[in-house]
Design a protein around this motif. Structure first.
Motif, short mmCIF file in Angstrom:
data_model
loop_
_atom_site.label_atom_id
_atom_site.label_comp_id
_atom_site.label_asym_id
_atom_site.label_seq_id
_atom_site.Cartn_x
_atom_site.Cartn_y
_atom_site.Cartn_z
N THR A 192 44.79 53.60 49.43
CA THR A 192 43.53 52.90 49.45
C THR A 192 42.52 54.11 49.45
N ASP A 240 45.50 56.82 52.86
CA ASP A 240 44.19 56.43 52.73
C ASP A 240 43.19 57.75 52.45
N ASP A 260 41.87 48.63 47.47
CA ASP A 260 42.36 48.36 48.89
C ASP A 260 43.91 48.40 48.80
N ARG A 306 39.14 52.44 49.94
CA ARG A 306 38.32 51.36 50.56
C ARG A 306 37.04 51.50 49.98
#
Length: 411
Positions: free
Chosen positions: A329, A403, A336, A331
């Motif tokens: 991700t 992430d 996402d 974000r």
């Protein structure tokens, strides 16, 4: 995809990567799917430190202007530009405005500190391997042609030089002619196919030919750094003039040529760096992969060309290794969690923050399942290029970062 891959997933460090490679390559290419993300730059810096301390790597090469990068190398080695501070080095030594990325600043700071008090052979080195090119076009050829001419003038008989410095200056003309901001979109704005530019291409070719023909004498009368830089000036001069030629070309093959010339310049610089080896290379996955690179741009739905990694791999074989990077991700940019039927989705489901994967074996495992091939992930953000599952088997390893958190990312 229900594939169980836990036995081919390892913590990310240089030892795990080297174990997958089986040997230390001269060029170890670490790709990235987005530029400037602090999470990825921090991981790159960590791996470089480990490679320096454990594996004997002494050079890092980044996707920045090869000429600007000389200033960074002088700074980190302490061999030049002593009056410049870190702020100015970051501003002038990185193209594409990437000197503003904190991860790049931390890399330069660490390299200079590491070199403090070390003998020259043990110092770490910095190199840019991109051409002096920006999105809007190429730089003026003046700096490289002038530097190459000055180098040769100081060392060979004047009768051997194909032209004088005054002739070069007259043919180049005003630098602004070469850097018109509309040239990328409008070929008529480029001077790359003018009579002067065509003559410059011939002279640049002769200057490089003279450099090659006089190599024994030039090597004997130059320091290793002077010789390396003269060769860099020659490569860059011929590549840059070729780039300007195709910038002025109105035919349908124009963009494919421009993309190919850029990566050919990258490949030539990497092959020269490989002579110094071993080198950690860091750039966008598409430049470093072994398969054909693709891009959609403006009114071109699909452009295809061979990237630097593909070109270098054909020359170096197993002395070139490619480690792709994929991520879960971003974000803060609207990227996402990946769909479960993608390679990124499979790795995301493992829950590990960072992992290194045996890429060829993962490709084999996915094929052996007999299910549908992994889907290609689609990104809604232009600054991120998802992993192309068709290229998975061509990578030697795959680094997965679950992430990417906020920080500076691609401009």
């Amino acid at each position: 995809m229900a594939t169980d891959i836990k036995d081919i997933v390892h913590p990310v460090d240089s030892a795990a990567i080297m174990s997958l490679l089986g040997a230390r390559p001269r060029l170890l290419a670490l790709g990235e799917p987005t530029h400037g993300a602090d999470t990825l730059l921090g991981l790159r810096n960590e791996l470089f430190r480990q490679l320096v301390e454990r594996e004997g790597y002494r050079t890092i090469a980044l996707e920045v202007d090869c000429l600007a990068g000389l200033l960074v190398d002088d700074y980190v080695t302490g061999e030049g530009a002593p009056e410049l501070g870190l702020d100015e080095v970051m501003e002038r030594g990185f193209s594409h405005e990437w000197g503003a990325f904190p991860g790049n600043r931390e890399l330069v700071r660490w390299m200079r500190a590491y070199n403090e008090g070390r003998p020259a052979p043990d110092r770490v080195r910095f190199a840019g391997f991109d051409g002096p090119l920006e999105i809007t076009g190429g730089a003026s050829p003046r700096p490289v042609l002038t530097a190459l001419h000055e180098y040769l003038t100081a060392r060979v008989d004047a009768d051997l030089l194909p032209c004088t410095a005054d002739v070069l200056d007259r043919l180049i003309g005003a630098d602004a002619r070469w850097t018109h901001p509309d040239a990328m979109m409008d070929p008529s704005r480029s001077v790359g196919q003018s009579a002067q530019a065509r003559e410059l291409r011939l002279l640049a070719d002769d200057l490089v030919a003279l450099l090659d023909a006089q190599a024994p004498h030039l090597i004997a009368t130059s320091s290793p750094q002077e010789w390396d830089r003269a060769r860099l000036y020659g490569r860059t001069a011929t590549g840059l003039l070729r780039y300007h030629f195709w910038l002025a070309e109105p035919s349908a093959g124009r963009m494919t040529w421009l993309l190919g010339v850029r990566d050919s310049m990258m490949a030539a610089n990497l092959l020269a760096l490989a002579e110094r080896g071993p080198v950690l290379v860091n750039a966008q996955n598409g430049h470093l992969q072994r398969g054909m690179s693709t891009m959609a741009m403006w009114d071109h739905p699909r452009l295809e060309w061979w990237g630097a990694g593909a070109l270098v791999s054909t020359r170096l074989g197993r002395e070139y290794a490619f480690v792709a990077t994929a991520l879960g991700t971003i974000r803060h940019q609207g990227v996402d969690a990946p769909p479960s039927d993608t390679v990124e989705g499979l790795l995301y489901a493992l829950g590990a923050d960072r992992a290194v994967v045996d890429a060829p074996r993962l490709a084999t495992e996915l094929t052996a399942q007999g299910d549908a091939a992994p889907a290609a992930r689609v990104s809604s953000w232009f600054g991120y290029s998802p992993l192309d599952p068709e290229h998975l088997a061509d990578a030697d390893a795959l680094v997965f970062v679950r992430d990417v958190r906020p920080g500076q990312a691609q401009r």
